[in-house]
Design a protein around this motif. Structure first.
Motif, short mmCIF file in Angstrom:
data_model
loop_
_atom_site.label_atom_id
_atom_site.label_comp_id
_atom_site.label_asym_id
_atom_site.label_seq_id
_atom_site.Cartn_x
_atom_site.Cartn_y
_atom_site.Cartn_z
N ILE A 9 -82.82 85.25 -33.60
CA ILE A 9 -81.84 84.55 -33.91
C ILE A 9 -81.92 83.12 -33.22
CG2 ILE A 9 -79.23 83.97 -34.16
CD1 ILE A 9 -78.71 87.10 -34.07
N VAL A 10 -82.15 82.03 -33.83
CA VAL A 10 -82.17 80.85 -33.26
C VAL A 10 -81.29 79.79 -33.83
CG1 VAL A 10 -84.91 81.26 -32.88
CG2 VAL A 10 -84.23 80.16 -34.93
N GLU A 11 -81.38 78.61 -32.97
CA GLU A 11 -80.47 77.38 -33.46
C GLU A 11 -81.59 76.28 -33.27
OE1 GLU A 11 -76.32 76.43 -32.57
OE2 GLU A 11 -76.31 78.09 -31.45
N TYR A 12 -81.81 75.70 -34.20
CA TYR A 12 -82.73 74.62 -34.21
C TYR A 12 -82.01 73.29 -33.91
CZ TYR A 12 -86.36 71.11 -35.55
OH TYR A 12 -87.55 70.26 -35.67
N PHE A 13 -82.86 72.42 -32.84
CA PHE A 13 -82.17 71.19 -32.40
C PHE A 13 -83.04 69.96 -32.72
CE2 PHE A 13 -80.85 73.73 -28.87
CZ PHE A 13 -79.80 73.77 -29.21
N GLY A 14 -84.26 70.03 -33.61
CA GLY A 14 -84.91 68.92 -33.82
C GLY A 14 -85.67 68.18 -32.59
N GLY A 15 -86.03 66.92 -32.64
CA GLY A 15 -86.91 66.36 -31.67
C GLY A 15 -86.93 64.85 -31.95
N ASP A 16 -86.20 64.13 -32.13
CA ASP A 16 -86.39 62.62 -32.53
C ASP A 16 -86.38 61.97 -31.57
OD1 ASP A 16 -86.50 63.48 -35.31
OD2 ASP A 16 -84.30 63.28 -35.45
N ASN A 30 -92.37 61.23 -24.04
CA ASN A 30 -92.53 62.79 -24.26
C ASN A 30 -91.70 63.15 -25.64
OD1 ASN A 30 -92.63 65.47 -24.21
ND2 ASN A 30 -91.15 65.34 -22.47
N PHE A 31 -92.21 63.61 -26.66
CA PHE A 31 -91.53 64.02 -27.79
C PHE A 31 -91.86 65.63 -27.94
CE2 PHE A 31 -91.99 59.57 -28.17
CZ PHE A 31 -90.81 59.02 -29.07
N SER A 32 -90.80 66.17 -28.23
CA SER A 32 -90.90 67.67 -28.43
C SER A 32 -89.73 68.11 -29.46
CB SER A 32 -91.00 68.59 -27.27
OG SER A 32 -89.78 68.54 -26.52
N TYR A 59 -84.88 78.69 -24.05
CA TYR A 59 -84.91 77.49 -24.73
C TYR A 59 -86.58 77.53 -25.30
CZ TYR A 59 -85.64 72.66 -26.03
OH TYR A 59 -85.65 71.23 -26.58
N VAL A 60 -86.77 77.31 -26.23
CA VAL A 60 -88.26 77.42 -26.89
C VAL A 60 -88.54 75.97 -27.46
CG1 VAL A 60 -89.59 78.65 -28.43
CG2 VAL A 60 -87.68 79.80 -27.63
N TYR A 61 -89.56 75.68 -27.16
CA TYR A 61 -90.01 74.23 -27.64
C TYR A 61 -91.47 74.02 -27.97
CZ TYR A 61 -92.48 73.96 -23.23
OH TYR A 61 -92.95 74.41 -21.81
N LYS A 62 -91.83 72.97 -28.88
CA LYS A 62 -92.98 72.63 -29.35
C LYS A 62 -93.14 71.14 -29.19
CE LYS A 62 -95.90 73.47 -33.42
NZ LYS A 62 -96.41 72.19 -33.55
N PRO A 63 -94.28 70.63 -28.34
CA PRO A 63 -94.52 69.30 -28.39
C PRO A 63 -94.83 68.54 -29.66
CG PRO A 63 -95.80 70.65 -26.76
CD PRO A 63 -95.27 71.46 -27.74
N VAL A 64 -94.55 67.31 -30.09
CA VAL A 64 -94.96 66.73 -31.19
C VAL A 64 -96.07 66.22 -30.92
CG1 VAL A 64 -94.17 64.91 -32.81
CG2 VAL A 64 -92.38 66.13 -31.47
N MET A 65 -97.37 66.81 -31.21
CA MET A 65 -98.60 66.34 -30.73
C MET A 65 -99.11 65.25 -30.98
SD MET A 65 -99.73 69.10 -28.69
CE MET A 65 -101.45 69.23 -28.97
#
Length: 530
Positions: A9-16, A30-32, A59-65
C-alpha cells in the motif's frame, strides 16, 4: 501479492519541486519522485528497485534522471563472480592484522565519505519535521485497512513529501584504487640497451654498413627491447629449466601455490592469516529489524549509541540531532514484510541489521534488505574509534560474501545492490570498483555492464545506457484502467474508481505514478486514494 495474501500500500507524492543537491550543492537542482509506503512485499520492492526506486525508512523515492543535476544510477554487483581488487585485499589484510595482532593503522581522513556527509545532513533536516507528523498516522494505516477502519491519508493530515532524497548506503573509505600489479612502469618510448642475457642478433644477412648521422639506429647492433619483455623471457627460461628437475625429484609432488591458476576466493581473503586464537574476536550477527527480533531489541541501545557517535564525529551533527526516534525512523522502520519461501534463504526475506561485534561490543552496523534476487545495502555506520580500519570497504566485502552464502540456499539470490552510482560526483564512483557490476538503464530498465556505461557517462551525466535503439521499457504502462487503487477500504481497478468518483481530476497523477512503477507493479500495489 505476498504469500500471506497482503497487499503493498503506497501514497504517491509526485516530484515537481527542485531541492538542494547533496552531491554538487546546487540549491534547486535535485529532483525526485516519492511515495510513502505503508506496507510493501519483498517482491514488489525488488521490482521497484529494478526500476530505479530506493527506500529510506518507509519513504520510497526515484530520482528524475533526465532532470536532476546529479543522475543516480542503480548499481548491482554480480556477487558470485566478484573478485577483490588490490585495494580490497589491502583492507582485508589490514583488518586481519588488527584482529590477530592488535595493529591499528595510522589515523587518516575518510575522504571517500566526504561527498555524502553534507548530502545526508541536508536530507535529514526536512525529514525530521515531516516524519514526526506522519509517524503516528503511518503506523496504524495498514492495520486500519485490515481491521476495516477508515485509513487517514497523509495528504488529509497536511503531510507532504520530504524535499530531499533520503539516506542511501555508503561503503566508501579512502578509495584510491591502484592500477593492476602487471602495469609496466618503464618508459616504453625509450629504447632498452642490449643486455648480455638478451637474445643475440642474427649474424647472417647483417649489412656491414655504417649509418649516416641522423638516419636511424645502427643496424649492426641488436634491436632495442623492452625490459618487461626481457624479464618475461628470462622467467620462461627458468621455468623450462626447472621442469625436468621437478619430474625426477618426486613421484607424486604436491602442487605449489604458483602452479595453481585458481585465484583465492573472497572468503579465503576474509579469513586469511587469522590464527585460531586471535588477539581480538570479531563476530558478525544478523538480526531482524522489522518486526524487531528479541536479539534486535536486546542490542537496540548499544546499536543506537554507535549511530549517535557516528553522526556526531563523522557527520559533525550536534548532540541533540541524532535522536533515538530519528534512528528508529530512518534505520529501523521498514515497510517490508517479513516473508519466508520454500526456495528462499533460511533467514527469510525482509529488513535486517548486520551487527559487527568486537570483543563483545558492537562497533559497526550494516542495514540490509534481503530480497528475492539480491541483498540490498541500505546504510552503514561504525564507531569512530575504528575509522582507520576502512570499515566501509570491509563491510561491503563482508556483505558480498554474505550474498554468496545466501545464494547457496536460494539460487536466484545472486546480486548485491550498493544503492546509487553517481558518476558526476567523483567521490561516489568507488561503487564501480566492486566488479563485475551493472548499471540500470533509466529508459529501458535493463542492466548494462559498467565498462560499457562509463564512456557514455564521461560525455554526459545523463545517458540512455542501453545501446539498442529499438528496445523499450518491457513493463511500460499500457492500461491505466487496470491500476489498482484502495478507496474507502475497498480494492478496485482505477477504471471503477474513476466511475465512482465522478469529476475526479487525479488521472494525470495516477498515470504518472503507474508509468514510474510499471504496469506489473501498478496491477499489484494498492495506490491509496482518499
Amino acid at each position: 501479492m505476498a504469500a500471506g495474501g497482503s497487499y503493498s500500500i503506497v501514497e504517491y507524492f509526485g516530484g515537481d519541486g527542485g531541492y538542494r543537491c547533496g552531491y554538487c550543492k546546487h540549491e534547486t537542482g535535485n529532483f525526485s519522485h516519492g511515495m510513502w509506503s505503508h506496507n510493501m512485499t519483498v517482491q514488489d520492492y525488488q521490482d521497484l528497485i529494478d526500476r530505479g526506486w530506493r527506500r529510506s525508512g518507509k519513504y520510497v523515492y526515484k530520482p528524475v534522471m533526465d532532470k536532476t543535476c546529479c543522475p543516480q544510477y542503480t548499481i548491482r554487483c554480480h556477487a558470485l563472480n566478484f573478485h577483490p581488487s588490490k585495494t580490497h585485499k589491502k583492507t582485508l589484510k589490514k583488518v586481519n592484522r588488527f584482529l590477530s595482532k592488535g595493529e591499528m593503522p595510522v589515523e587518516r581522513h575518510d575522504e571517500g565519505r566526504e561527498g555524502l556527509l553534507e548530502d545526508i545532513k541536508g536530507r535529514l533536516k526536512p525529514f525530521s519535521s515531516i516524519l514526526q507528523r506522519t509517524v503516528a498516522i503511518a503506523a496504524g494505516k495498514t492495520q486500519s485497512f485490515l481491521s476495516g477502519e477508515p485509513m487517514v491519508s497523509a495528504h488529509e493530515e497536511g503531510v507532504h513529501p520530504p524535499p530531499q532524497d533520503p539516506l542511501e548506503a555508503d561503503h566508501s573509505d579512502v578509495q584510491d584504487i591502484s592500477t593492476s600489479p602487471d602495469t609496466d612502469t618503464t618508459n616504453s618510448s625509450a629504447p632498452t640497451p642490449a643486455r648480455e642475457d638478451a637474445a643475440p642478433a642474427p649474424e647472417e644477412k647483417t649489412p656491414n654498413v655504417t649509418p649516416k648521422p641522423g638516419k636511424g639506429a645502427d643496424p649492426s647492433r641488436p634491436l632495442g627491447r623492452k625490459a618487461k619483455d626481457i624479464r618475461k623471457e628470462r622467467r620462461l627460461q627458468k621455468e623450462q629449466q626447472k621442469q625436468p628437475e621437478a619430474k625426477s625429484s618426486s613421484v607424486d609432488p604436491s602442487p605449489s601455490k604458483s602452479s595453481s591458476n585458481q585465484p583465492k576466493s573472497l572468503e579465503e581473503f576474509i579469513t586469511e592469516s587469522l590464527p585460531n586464537d586471535p588477539l581480538h574476536r570479531l563476530e558478525v550477527r544478523l538480526v531482524r529489524s522489522n518486526p524487531p527480533s528479541p536479539q534486535f531489541k536486546a542490542s537496540f541501545d548499544a546499536s543506537y549509541q554507535v549511530y549517535k557517535l557516528y553522526q556526531m564525529v563523522i557527520h559533525k551533527d550536534p548532540p541533540d540531532k541524532p535522536t533515538e526516534s530519528q534512528f528508529k525512523r530512518f534505520l529501523c522502520d521498514s515497510p517490508l514484510e517479513a516473508e519466508t519461501a520454500p526456495d528462499g534463504p533460511d533467514v527469510g526475506y525482509g529488513s535486517f541489521h548486520q551487527q559487527y561485534w568486537l570483543d563483545g561490543r558492537i562497533v559497526a552496523v550494516g542495514v540490509l534488505d534481503i530480497l528475492p534476487s539480491c541483498v540490498s545495502s541500505v546504510y552503514f555506520y561504525y564507531h569512530p574509534d575504528f575509522s582507520s580500519l576502512s570499515l566501509g570497504t570491509y563491510s561491503a566485502l563482508r556483505e558480498i560474501a554474505f550474498t554468496r552464502q545466501l545464494q547457496k540456499q536460494s539460487p536466484k539470490l545472486a546480486y548485491y545492490y550498493l544503492g546509487f552510482y553517481v558518476h558526476s560526483c567523483p567521490k561516489m564512483r568507488y561503487k564501480g570498483q566492486y566488479r563485475p557490476s551493472d548499471l540500470l538503464c533509466p529508459e529501458t530498465y535493463t542492466w548494462v555492464s559498467i565498462e560499457r556505461c562509463i564512456p557514455r557517462l564521461e560525455i554526459s551525466a545523463y545517458s540512455r545506457l542501453n545501446e539498442n535503439a529499438h528496445e523499450g521499457d518491457a513493463c511500460a504502462l499500457k492500461e491505466l484502467g487496470r491500476v489498482l487503487v484502495l478507496h474507502r477500504r475497498t480494492v478496485m481497478p482505477y477504471v471503477a474508481y474513476a466511475r465512482k468518483r465522478k469529476g475526479s481530476n487525479d488521472e494525470k497523477e495516477v498515470e504518472q505514478y503507474a508509468s514510474l512503477v510499471g504496469q506489473t507493479c501498478a496491477e499489484r500495489i494498492l495506490l491509496y486514494r482518499a
